[in-house]
Design a protein around this motif. Structure first.
Motif, PDB file in Angstrom:
ATOM      1  N   LEU A 105      43.784  31.631  37.124  1.00  0.00           N
ATOM      2  CA  LEU A 105      44.965  30.873  36.946  1.00  0.00           C
ATOM      3  C   LEU A 105      46.183  31.828  37.290  1.00  0.00           C
ATOM      4  N   THR A 106      47.010  31.558  38.295  1.00  0.00           N
ATOM      5  CA  THR A 106      48.294  32.559  38.616  1.00  0.00           C
ATOM      6  C   THR A 106      49.182  31.702  39.196  1.00  0.00           C
ATOM      7  N   VAL A 107      50.254  32.548  38.950  1.00  0.00           N
ATOM      8  CA  VAL A 107      51.667  31.694  39.318  1.00  0.00           C
ATOM      9  C   VAL A 107      52.265  32.249  40.620  1.00  0.00           C
ATOM     10  N   GLY A 108      51.295  33.205  41.146  1.00  0.00           N
ATOM     11  CA  GLY A 108      51.615  33.681  42.681  1.00  0.00           C
ATOM     12  C   GLY A 108      50.686  33.275  43.441  1.00  0.00           C
ATOM     13  N   ASP A 109      51.105  33.504  44.642  1.00  0.00           N
ATOM     14  CA  ASP A 109      50.325  33.104  45.789  1.00  0.00           C
ATOM     15  C   ASP A 109      50.120  34.358  46.751  1.00  0.00           C
ATOM     16  N   THR A 110      49.009  34.310  47.995  1.00  0.00           N
ATOM     17  CA  THR A 110      48.701  35.396  48.750  1.00  0.00           C
ATOM     18  C   THR A 110      49.050  35.214  50.057  1.00  0.00           C
ATOM     19  N   ALA A 111      49.822  33.999  50.316  1.00  0.00           N
ATOM     20  CA  ALA A 111      49.887  33.716  51.755  1.00  0.00           C
ATOM     21  C   ALA A 111      50.688  34.865  52.698  1.00  0.00           C
ATOM     22  N   THR A 112      51.372  35.702  52.172  1.00  0.00           N
ATOM     23  CA  THR A 112      52.174  36.550  52.887  1.00  0.00           C
ATOM     24  C   THR A 112      51.161  37.870  53.262  1.00  0.00           C
ATOM     25  N   CYS A 113      50.071  38.101  52.387  1.00  0.00           N
ATOM     26  CA  CYS A 113      49.604  39.379  52.551  1.00  0.00           C
ATOM     27  C   CYS A 113      48.025  39.166  52.454  1.00  0.00           C
ATOM     28  N   GLY A 114      47.411  37.960  52.649  1.00  0.00           N
ATOM     29  CA  GLY A 114      46.023  37.676  52.726  1.00  0.00           C
ATOM     30  C   GLY A 114      45.461  36.479  51.577  1.00  0.00           C
ATOM     31  N   PRO A 115      44.308  36.070  51.788  1.00  0.00           N
ATOM     32  CA  PRO A 115      43.909  35.215  50.718  1.00  0.00           C
ATOM     33  C   PRO A 115      42.942  35.568  49.512  1.00  0.00           C
ATOM     34  N   THR A 116      42.841  36.869  49.429  1.00  0.00           N
ATOM     35  CA  THR A 116      42.238  37.304  48.344  1.00  0.00           C
ATOM     36  C   THR A 116      43.064  37.380  47.098  1.00  0.00           C
ATOM     37  N   THR A 117      42.859  36.730  46.156  1.00  0.00           N
ATOM     38  CA  THR A 117      43.607  36.716  45.071  1.00  0.00           C
ATOM     39  C   THR A 117      43.433  37.852  43.895  1.00  0.00           C
ATOM     40  N   VAL A 118      44.743  38.331  43.661  1.00  0.00           N
ATOM     41  CA  VAL A 118      44.513  39.864  43.052  1.00  0.00           C
ATOM     42  C   VAL A 118      45.636  39.203  41.633  1.00  0.00           C
ATOM     43  N   SER A 119      44.974  40.060  40.580  1.00  0.00           N
ATOM     44  CA  SER A 119      45.835  39.743  39.127  1.00  0.00           C
ATOM     45  C   SER A 119      46.007  41.396  38.806  1.00  0.00           C
ATOM     46  N   THR A 120      46.982  41.370  37.776  1.00  0.00           N
ATOM     47  CA  THR A 120      47.562  42.755  37.525  1.00  0.00           C
ATOM     48  C   THR A 120      47.446  42.702  35.873  1.00  0.00           C
ATOM     49  N   GLY A 121      47.346  44.026  35.371  1.00  0.00           N
ATOM     50  CA  GLY A 121      47.545  44.297  34.098  1.00  0.00           C
ATOM     51  C   GLY A 121      48.324  45.693  34.032  1.00  0.00           C
ATOM     52  N   ILE A 122      49.593  45.686  33.570  1.00  0.00           N
ATOM     53  CA  ILE A 122      50.747  46.685  33.666  1.00  0.00           C
ATOM     54  C   ILE A 122      51.038  47.231  32.235  1.00  0.00           C
ATOM     55  N   LEU A 123      50.747  48.441  31.914  1.00  0.00           N
ATOM     56  CA  LEU A 123      51.115  48.850  30.511  1.00  0.00           C
ATOM     57  C   LEU A 123      51.845  50.111  30.462  1.00  0.00           C
ATOM     58  N   PRO A 124      52.828  50.248  29.924  1.00  0.00           N
ATOM     59  CA  PRO A 124      53.632  49.265  28.821  1.00  0.00           C
ATOM     60  C   PRO A 124      54.472  48.599  29.919  1.00  0.00           C
TER      61      PRO A 124
END
Length: 516
Positions: A291-310
């Protein structure tokens, strides 16, 4: 309200009643757009385990003991599958053996809209574990649920795992045949989508991945919920929710079509596999639910999720960037983290892919950044990128002291055997870090001298690292990153590793190789 031209009058009345009963809208949230613990998980009486993370993005994952499920996404005031106020909901695992369909006990939830699925036998619950794990990559949150499919001789063990801060969770379903002959079956995972508080949307197909997508004219047009198969030979289907249930009710695999891709409907989606399980054997099928609030239309169809700390760092403090891409073996290409990519700002760091996940560390100057993780693609997987995540770097140093202590699973380590080191972080004075930011905002670096071994996110005030050692003495240092409020700190534990006296050779004992 779930009303459509294809609903019978009886179903229309039932679904209207379900909506009114399910919502509990006045108590569902304390502030518009912020999901809180007040969101109801009744009237479902199904025994359920809940993977819960206070800072999301998957705020809650409800897992019924009969293989049903429900998801809450941070920032929403309703659940992500229908009914929007019931957990677990109309989402789960299904199995067809011969002409018999086995499914979660939706009727026992009190509210459901799965009537078009036709006759079915509920799975017989056998056991369900509590939630275990720390939420890290090596030790994700985990729930193990075991059910029986009638008298078919098939037992299903479903393992649901979630890594803290990611926008997807993983489901592995293992079918074990206790009988004396091979059994052919069809395994499904399907849901009635209720994405971002909306009961209608479009479909989207990316290779063998199927998604429910928000209406392009909605307030969040890029939101998707997607099934990402990790096992081959999966089929998909996205259509009006009633058609999805009807397709399962035919006892046939999904047909790789997406009627909802070209029109807005009250939609649902699913994936299926044909499975032949030999006598005494087993077969496993796996996928991600994203489940993501973003899209990948501008950079390709592969979905990517992030975890950034802190997410809020002090000046000159290294930030841990991690990302997960929905790709398959052999996992090549690179993951690049771009700070303010939309305005042409610099690359924070870049790293080669060795699995579905990648990570690196970098220091940013004071300021507010929109960070995007961009996957390059390769000969096997198309490119893609994540939605932006806001990172703040303050022009100053943290002020609150901390205490870190690192312990190992056992003081008697043996060459070649797994050893887990756990670093616990508390505020000075012994009070456990409280609140979303200090509890989990930061990471721990495990090192042997100058050799940095691993970065691990903090979950529940602790971070863990598992490895193996040869015989000898190894001083391992755990370094807490700190954040904008809490000061970085470190602690060292010496791991004493014995060599077996019986001459047995333990394979794979070179230092740093994770246990198989």
């Amino acid at each position: 309200m779930k009303l459509s031209a294809s609903s019978t009058p009886a179903r229309a009345v039932a679904r209207a009643a379900f909506s009114l009963l399910a919502c509990g809208c006045a108590a569902a949230a304390t502030a518009k757009g912020v999901l809180t613990a007040a969101l109801p998980d009744a009237p479902a009486a199904t025994p359920t385990q809940v993977i819960s993370t206070p800072d999301g993005p998957l705020w809650q994952i409800h897992l019924g003991n009969e293989l049903s499920a429900q998801i809450a996404h941070i920032g929403d005031i309703s659940y992500q599958t229908y009914p929007p106020g019931v957990a677990p909901g109309d989402f789960g695992t299904f199995l067809v053996v011969g002409d018999q369909l086995y499914a979660p006990d939706f009727a026992g939830h009190g509210q459901t809209a799965t009537g078009n699925i036709g006759p079915y036998t509920p799975f017989t619950p056998q056991s369900q574990s509590a939630v275990t794990g720390t939420g890290s990559e090596l030790d994700p949150y985990k729930v193990v649920t075991v059910v029986r499919a009638g008298n078919t001789g098939l037992e299903l063990t479903q393992v649901d795992t979630y890594v803290h801060a990611y926008e997807s969770y993983r489901t592995d379903v293992t079918i074990r045949n206790t009988g004396t002959s091979t059994v052919s079956a069809i395994l499904y995972r399907a849901m009635d989508c209720y994405l971002g508080g909306s009961d209608a949307g479009y479909g989207r197909v990316d290779g063998n991945k199927i998604a429910c997508k928000a209406n392009p004219t909605s307030g969040a047009p890029d939101r998707i919920q997607q099934f990402v198969p990790l096992s081959g030979s999966a089929s998909y289907y996205e259509a009006h929710y009633s058609q999805v249930w009807e397709a399962i009710g035919t006892h046939q695999p999904f047909n790789n079509t997406c009627p909802g891709c070209t029109q807005e409907v009250d939609n649902g989606m699913g994936i299926s596999w044909n499975v032949a399980v030999p006598a005494g054997g087993s077969a496993t099928r796996s996928h991600l639910t994203l489940l993501t609030v973003g899209d990948t239309a501008t950079c390709g169809p592969t979905t990517v999720s992030t975890g950034i700390l802190p997410l809020t760092a002090g000046m000159n403090q290294p930030i841990f960037f991690s990302a997960r891409a929905s790709i398959h073996y052999p996992f090549t290409g690179t993951m690049t983290f771009l700070a303010d990519a939309g305005s042409g700002a610099s690359i924070a760091c870049s790293t080669a892919m060795s699995d579905v996940s990648a990570s690196c560390r970098h220091t940013l100057a004071p300021g507010i950044y929109q960070v995007v993780a961009q996957y390059s693609g390769d000969g096997f997987n198309p490119p893609g990128c994540s939605p932006p995540q806001t990172v703040a770097v303050v022009n100053g140093d943290p002020t609150d002291p901390t205490v870190i202590s690192v312990l190992m699973t056992s003081p008697n380590a043996m060459q070649g055997q797994p050893v887990t080191l756990t670093a616990s972080i508390v505020a000075a004075g012994g009070a456990r870090l409280a609140g979303a930011a200090p509890l989990d905002d930061g990471y721990v670096t495990f090192a042997l001298g100058d050799n940095e071994l691993a970065d691990r996110p903090i979950a529940g005030g602790a971070a863990s690292y598992t490895t193996v050692f040869p015989g000898g003495s190894f001083p391992i240092t755990a370094r807490y990153s700190g954040n904008a409020q809490y000061i970085a700190n470190q602690d060292t534990v010496t791991v004493q590793v014995s060599t077996p006296q019986d001459g047995i050779f333990y394979g794979g004992f070179d230092f740093g190789v994770p246990p198989q």
